[in-house]
Write an enzyme that holds these catalytic residues in place. Structure first.
Site, PDB file in Angstrom:
ATOM      1  N   GLU A 190      -8.862  10.093 -43.855  1.00  0.00           N
ATOM      2  CA  GLU A 190      -9.361  10.086 -42.478  1.00  0.00           C
ATOM      3  C   GLU A 190      -9.896   8.695 -42.177  1.00  0.00           C
ATOM      4  O   GLU A 190     -10.715   8.149 -42.920  1.00  0.00           O
ATOM      5  CB  GLU A 190     -10.462  11.155 -42.312  1.00  0.00           C
ATOM      6  CG  GLU A 190     -10.934  11.261 -40.874  1.00  0.00           C
ATOM      7  CD  GLU A 190     -11.571  12.614 -40.540  1.00  0.00           C
ATOM      8  OE1 GLU A 190     -11.430  13.569 -41.327  1.00  0.00           O
ATOM      9  OE2 GLU A 190     -12.208  12.696 -39.478  1.00  0.00           O
ATOM     10  N   GLU A 314     -19.677  18.247 -35.756  1.00  0.00           N
ATOM     11  CA  GLU A 314     -18.261  18.225 -35.395  1.00  0.00           C
ATOM     12  C   GLU A 314     -17.501  19.413 -35.989  1.00  0.00           C
ATOM     13  O   GLU A 314     -16.429  19.274 -36.557  1.00  0.00           O
ATOM     14  CB  GLU A 314     -17.616  16.909 -35.836  1.00  0.00           C
ATOM     15  CG  GLU A 314     -18.228  15.694 -35.143  1.00  0.00           C
ATOM     16  CD  GLU A 314     -17.504  14.387 -35.436  1.00  0.00           C
ATOM     17  OE1 GLU A 314     -16.952  14.249 -36.533  1.00  0.00           O
ATOM     18  OE2 GLU A 314     -17.516  13.511 -34.550  1.00  0.00           O
ATOM     19  N   ARG A 347     -26.162  14.426 -44.260  1.00  0.00           N
ATOM     20  CA  ARG A 347     -25.892  13.500 -43.159  1.00  0.00           C
ATOM     21  C   ARG A 347     -26.592  13.931 -41.871  1.00  0.00           C
ATOM     22  O   ARG A 347     -26.680  15.115 -41.574  1.00  0.00           O
ATOM     23  CB  ARG A 347     -24.392  13.372 -42.912  1.00  0.00           C
ATOM     24  CG  ARG A 347     -23.680  12.641 -44.013  1.00  0.00           C
ATOM     25  CD  ARG A 347     -22.196  12.631 -43.785  1.00  0.00           C
ATOM     26  NE  ARG A 347     -21.706  11.480 -43.060  1.00  0.00           N
ATOM     27  CZ  ARG A 347     -20.902  11.548 -42.006  1.00  0.00           C
ATOM     28  NH1 ARG A 347     -20.551  12.709 -41.500  1.00  0.00           N
ATOM     29  NH2 ARG A 347     -20.444  10.449 -41.438  1.00  0.00           N
ATOM     30  N   LYS A 383     -26.076   6.936 -39.762  1.00  0.00           N
ATOM     31  CA  LYS A 383     -25.178   5.835 -39.401  1.00  0.00           C
ATOM     32  C   LYS A 383     -25.984   4.666 -38.827  1.00  0.00           C
ATOM     33  O   LYS A 383     -27.061   4.864 -38.285  1.00  0.00           O
ATOM     34  CB  LYS A 383     -24.147   6.304 -38.374  1.00  0.00           C
ATOM     35  CG  LYS A 383     -23.131   7.279 -38.964  1.00  0.00           C
ATOM     36  CD  LYS A 383     -22.000   7.583 -37.998  1.00  0.00           C
ATOM     37  CE  LYS A 383     -21.027   8.573 -38.645  1.00  0.00           C
ATOM     38  NZ  LYS A 383     -19.848   8.854 -37.793  1.00  0.00           N
ATOM     39  N   ASP A 388     -21.691   5.868 -32.903  1.00  0.00           N
ATOM     40  CA  ASP A 388     -20.658   6.049 -33.924  1.00  0.00           C
ATOM     41  C   ASP A 388     -19.910   4.766 -34.280  1.00  0.00           C
ATOM     42  O   ASP A 388     -18.787   4.571 -33.817  1.00  0.00           O
ATOM     43  CB  ASP A 388     -19.655   7.110 -33.445  1.00  0.00           C
ATOM     44  CG  ASP A 388     -18.776   7.611 -34.578  1.00  0.00           C
ATOM     45  OD1 ASP A 388     -19.053   7.245 -35.730  1.00  0.00           O
ATOM     46  OD2 ASP A 388     -17.827   8.366 -34.302  1.00  0.00           O
ATOM     47  N   GLU A 410     -25.699   4.358 -43.541  1.00  0.00           N
ATOM     48  CA  GLU A 410     -24.250   4.560 -43.619  1.00  0.00           C
ATOM     49  C   GLU A 410     -23.550   3.520 -42.750  1.00  0.00           C
ATOM     50  O   GLU A 410     -23.685   3.525 -41.524  1.00  0.00           O
ATOM     51  CB  GLU A 410     -23.868   5.985 -43.164  1.00  0.00           C
ATOM     52  CG  GLU A 410     -22.366   6.241 -43.247  1.00  0.00           C
ATOM     53  CD  GLU A 410     -21.965   7.696 -42.915  1.00  0.00           C
ATOM     54  OE1 GLU A 410     -22.660   8.633 -43.356  1.00  0.00           O
ATOM     55  OE2 GLU A 410     -20.964   7.889 -42.205  1.00  0.00           O
ATOM     56  N   GLU A 416     -12.460   1.809 -38.065  1.00  0.00           N
ATOM     57  CA  GLU A 416     -12.025   2.850 -37.131  1.00  0.00           C
ATOM     58  C   GLU A 416     -12.037   2.381 -35.677  1.00  0.00           C
ATOM     59  O   GLU A 416     -11.093   2.625 -34.928  1.00  0.00           O
ATOM     60  CB  GLU A 416     -12.922   4.085 -37.292  1.00  0.00           C
ATOM     61  CG  GLU A 416     -12.651   5.159 -36.261  1.00  0.00           C
ATOM     62  CD  GLU A 416     -13.563   6.385 -36.410  1.00  0.00           C
ATOM     63  OE1 GLU A 416     -14.372   6.429 -37.352  1.00  0.00           O
ATOM     64  OE2 GLU A 416     -13.448   7.292 -35.565  1.00  0.00           O
ATOM     65  N   HIS A 544     -17.716   2.820 -26.923  1.00  0.00           N
ATOM     66  CA  HIS A 544     -16.848   4.002 -27.004  1.00  0.00           C
ATOM     67  C   HIS A 544     -15.804   4.051 -25.892  1.00  0.00           C
ATOM     68  O   HIS A 544     -15.575   5.091 -25.280  1.00  0.00           O
ATOM     69  CB  HIS A 544     -17.679   5.294 -27.004  1.00  0.00           C
ATOM     70  CG  HIS A 544     -17.156   6.318 -27.985  1.00  0.00           C
ATOM     71  ND1 HIS A 544     -15.846   6.762 -27.956  1.00  0.00           N
ATOM     72  CD2 HIS A 544     -17.749   6.967 -29.016  1.00  0.00           C
ATOM     73  CE1 HIS A 544     -15.676   7.643 -28.919  1.00  0.00           C
ATOM     74  NE2 HIS A 544     -16.807   7.775 -29.604  1.00  0.00           N
TER      75      HIS A 544
HETATM   76  O1  GCW Z   1     -16.590   8.736 -36.076  1.00  0.00           O
HETATM   77  C1  GCW Z   1     -16.323  10.020 -36.366  1.00  0.00           C
HETATM   78  C2  GCW Z   1     -14.930   9.930 -36.889  1.00  0.00           C
HETATM   79  C3  GCW Z   1     -14.569  11.111 -37.742  1.00  0.00           C
HETATM   80  C4  GCW Z   1     -15.615  11.253 -38.833  1.00  0.00           C
HETATM   81  C5  GCW Z   1     -16.982  11.442 -38.185  1.00  0.00           C
HETATM   82  C6  GCW Z   1     -18.081  11.503 -39.235  1.00  0.00           C
HETATM   83  C7  GCW Z   1     -15.251  12.076 -41.040  1.00  0.00           C
HETATM   84  O2  GCW Z   1     -14.066   9.768 -35.800  1.00  0.00           O
HETATM   85  O3  GCW Z   1     -13.304  10.881 -38.261  1.00  0.00           O
HETATM   86  O4  GCW Z   1     -15.330  12.325 -39.681  1.00  0.00           O
HETATM   87  O5  GCW Z   1     -17.250  10.353 -37.364  1.00  0.00           O
HETATM   88  O6  GCW Z   1     -18.641  10.462 -39.525  1.00  0.00           O
HETATM   89  O7  GCW Z   1     -18.355  12.562 -39.740  1.00  0.00           O
END
Ligand code: GCW
Length: 723
Positions: A190, A314, A347, A383, A388, A410, A416, A544
């Site tokens: 992923e 998610e 997380r 994070k 994100d 993180e 990405e 984003h």
């Molecule tokens: O940014 C998003 C990503 C997902 C990722 C998620 C996460 C692994 O698009 O692909 O999943 O974050 O960090 O859990």
């Protein structure tokens, strides 16, 4: 030399040349920063030769064996002849590599203060005089320190540093320096842009791909000591016996490099693979199931690190499915792991489609009240920013807000949202910006780095995690310069106070050449690359805007996804009036999650740093910035600046052509051309789209798009990787 020996030597030389040749053609980059080719500088060569003429190295453990092998290999390569290594100490030895316990009392006393500083993983490299003779000493309290000391010495030699009078005492500032692989059991990765997963589950445990050891060696060379093998979007199957056997095989290969293995734990595993009808963390059978599972894991992997968990995020299952909190879920797993000294990393990447408030606020809102409620073997992984992994985000307000909970930083090493493995973006510049950010918790000089290394709140345990950018590509990372992001992440996990310039220079010298005619300009190129990507994708605090799902290319117009906060329009809020997300008290009030000193700065557009302007403010198109430009013009000029910066990067690269091999040159040149094309694509698509709101002309200096907005909106990428 008799004929046979001469022939043998000739054969050796010829085959060596053949290998070199084929390396250049097909294995370019596999060695990463660890290639040991002969040092041409005669001064350094003879200095190093004298110092390493006779080495005392007594090894009594697998990790020490690794260190010894590496030292041999390094010196053999760098000096062009194998060193003489001895198991017992004698006065002819010019270099000693020895743990503290094997050194004489006098020496231990002389180094007492240093030994106290270096803990279990630090090391000392010192030039000393013993009975009138110069010796070079590498020492440490524990095996792992010796291994890191050996890598350090070889790096110093590779970068032609003088070892005369050397005195290095180095210790990692963060205890767990982890990679997180988002690798699936079917070998897709992923957000992976460098091929497939390294882990060949089908052939494990019997078939041990030599690459596993290379992986461990490279990571050990930068101090990584932990790896999470599987995706946080977890598959419970990895916890079944059939897979655990495979995990154990990998753990065994990594162990002599001081690397511990971790797994992601799917919260619904008790139902999916355990036959239970619930995964409620307060259910007795569930608790027993996890206890038994953990016991089974430690039977096979006695030094297993623990679990990383993405829960109720998610769509992943979690304790909230049973009306329980994150604390209850995390502590249940922590209890199972405690007897074995294992840890849980939970997380904090949560946001709910049912919460209509700002997504940027949700993790803080949900987790901060839990401060101090987690067991002491639980860490919470956050994070770097509140949304994100964007090209730029302000630091996550949770850093500094949970003094009684160790927080893991993180970072995302894989790109990405930053051009995948086609764009050259030097991420340590981004990481550094976050680590250096001032939280104003406990007064001034309370940086994010101090939260992470545990020094601000005296946490007993500290960790950093990087989402890996590694795959089966020959050069591991796709873009050759993406190797620098892996390297730089490791260096910052070791020492979060290092500067990105230092890291860039180290990496360039280790990977390419020590020639400053190459190193200096390319270092500048790397440093500017991060700002370039911010400018051509999301300048002035925009975020984003990436196209849906795959996040490849611009999609600022996307507004039809089922969850509002998945739509780029949710983030830029462009309209006829203006653009930007109001996160001040008159808007979502996300700024109140920061210390008052910072909130105050962010709250007014006049004091808000321009790089976060539209992150925190919705402003009119004709709002006047401090630099005198109106907002629309400033945005347009920033997009253009990003394109110009990529053009400059290409110009710099062209200048150094003669200093590296054609293959090395061509590979990056082609990628930079892609980056330029895509930077223009970003500029054109975003400006045409925002222009539908602003209704204004592009200011002078901004190139006019060669296509219409509809063209950019019609582009589809069904096979974009990593999705
Ligand atoms: O940014 C998003 C990503 C997902 C990722 C998620 C996460 C692994 O698009 O692909 O999943 O974050 O960090 O859990």
């Amino acid at each position: 030399m008799n004929i046979t020996a001469a022939q043998a030597k000739l054969f050796y030389v010829v085959s060596f040349l053949l290998i070199l040749n084929s390396n250049a053609q097909s294995l370019g980059g596999y060695d990463l920063w660890l290639g040991y080719s002969k040092i041409e500088d005669p001064v350094r060569h003879s200095e190093y030769q004298k110092l390493t003429k006779s080495i005392f190295f007594s090894s009594q453990s697998p990790i020490l064996d690794t260190a010894r092998k590496e030292l041999w290999r390094g010196i053999d390569g760098l000096l062009g002849q194998p060193p003489k290594m001895h198991d017992s100490l004698s006065l002819i030895n010019t270099m000693w590599v020895s743990k503290k316990m094997n050194l004489g009392k006098d020496m231990v006393n002389a180094l007492k203060a240093d030994f106290e500083r270096i803990g279990n993983e630090g090391f000392i490299i010192k030039s000393l005089t013993v009975r009138g003779k110069r010796i070079l000493l590498i020492t440490a309290n524990e095996d792992q320190g010796i291994l890191y000391g050996v890598f350090k010495l070889l790096q110093l030699m590779k970068t032609h540093k003088s070892l005369e009078g050397i005195n290095v005492v180095d210790v990692p500032k963060i205890q767990l320096r982890m990679l997180n692989h988002w690798d699936n059991l079917d070998r897709t990765v992923e957000r992976g842009y460098a091929g497939f997963s390294l882990w060949n589950w089908q052939k494990l445990p019997e078939y041990k791909d030599p690459r596993y050891e290379d992986y461990a060696r490279v990571n050990a060379s930068i101090g990584i000591n932990a790896t999470v093998l599987t995706n946080v979007n977890a598959n419970a199957l990895v916890l079944t016996s059939a897979y655990l056997e495979k995990v154990a095989a990998l753990a065994e290969i990594f162990r002599p490099y001081g690397i511990k293995v971790y797994l992601t734990a799917r919260f619904s595993a008790p139902m999916e693979i355990g036959g239970l009808n619930t995964s409620d963390p307060l259910d007795k059978d569930v608790i027993n199931w996890w206890n038994d599972k953990v016991e089974q894991i430690y039977k096979d992997i006695p030094d297993f690190g623990g679990f990383l968990v993405k829960a109720n995020s998610e769509g992943q299952p979690g304790p909230q499915n049973y009306g329980r909190s994150h604390v209850v879920g995390a502590n249940m797993l922590a209890n199972a792991l405690r007897p074995f000294k294992g840890i849980v990393i939970w997380r904090a990447f949560v946001y709910s489609e049912k919460d209509a408030t700002d997504r940027a606020k949700q993790a803080f809102k949900e987790f901060v009240p839990y401060d101090g409620k987690f067991q002491d073997n639980v860490l919470v992984q956050v994070k770097n920013g509140p949304i994100d992994f964007q090209p730029r985000e302000p630091f996550h307000p949770m850093f500094g807000a949970m003094p009684n909970t160790p927080l893991v930083m993180e970072f995302q090493i894989t790109q990405e949202y930053l051009g995948f493995s086609s764009h050259l973006v030097f991420l340590p510049k981004l990481f550094e910006e976050v680590l250096d950010a001032e939280t104003y918790k406990k007064g001034k000089n309370a940086t994010v780095a101090k939260v992470i290394d545990g020094s601000l709140f005296n946490n007993k345990i500290s960790a950093m995690a990087g989402v890996a950018n590694i795959g089966t590509d020959l050069n591991w990372t796709g873009h050759p310069f993406a190797q620098a992001n892996w390297y730089g992440y490791g260096r910052l996990a070791w020492n979060p106070y290092l500067s990105s310039e230092t890291i860039a220079e180290e990496w360039l010298r280790l990977t390419y050449t020590n020639d400053s005619a190459f190193v200096e300009p390319i270092k500048d190129l790397m440093i500017v690359s991060r700002e370039a990507v911010v400018n051509y994708m999301t300048p002035l605090g925009l975020h984003h805007l990436m196209d849906t799902g795959h996040h490849y290319g611009p999609g600022p117009w996307v507004s039809d996804l089922s969850r509002p906060e998945w739509n780029p329009t949710y983030y830029h809020k462009g309209d006829k009036e203006g653009i930007g997300f109001d996160r001040t008290p008159s808007g979502s009030d996300a700024t109140s999650q920061y210390a008052p000193e910072i909130a105050k700065i962010f709250n007014t557009p006049e004091t808000c740093p321009p790089e976060y302007l539209l992150w925190f403010h919705h402003l009119r198109w004709d709002y006047k910035l401090k630099n005198g430009l109106i907002l629309w013009d400033a945005i347009a000029l920033k997009y253009q600046e990003g394109v110009n910066q990529v053009e400059e990067m290409i110009g710099i690269w062209e200048q150094i052509k003669s200093l590296i091999t054609d293959d090395q040159y061509d590979e990056v040149k082609m990628l930079l051309e892609i980056q330029l094309k895509e930077a223009k694509w970003w500029r054109n698509a975003c400006l045409l789209y925002f222009q539908t709101f602003s209704g204004r002309e592009l200011p002078p200096g901004v190139e006019h798009p060669d296509e219409k907005l509809e063209f950019y909106q019609s582009l589809k990428f069904p096979y974009a990787p990593g999705n």
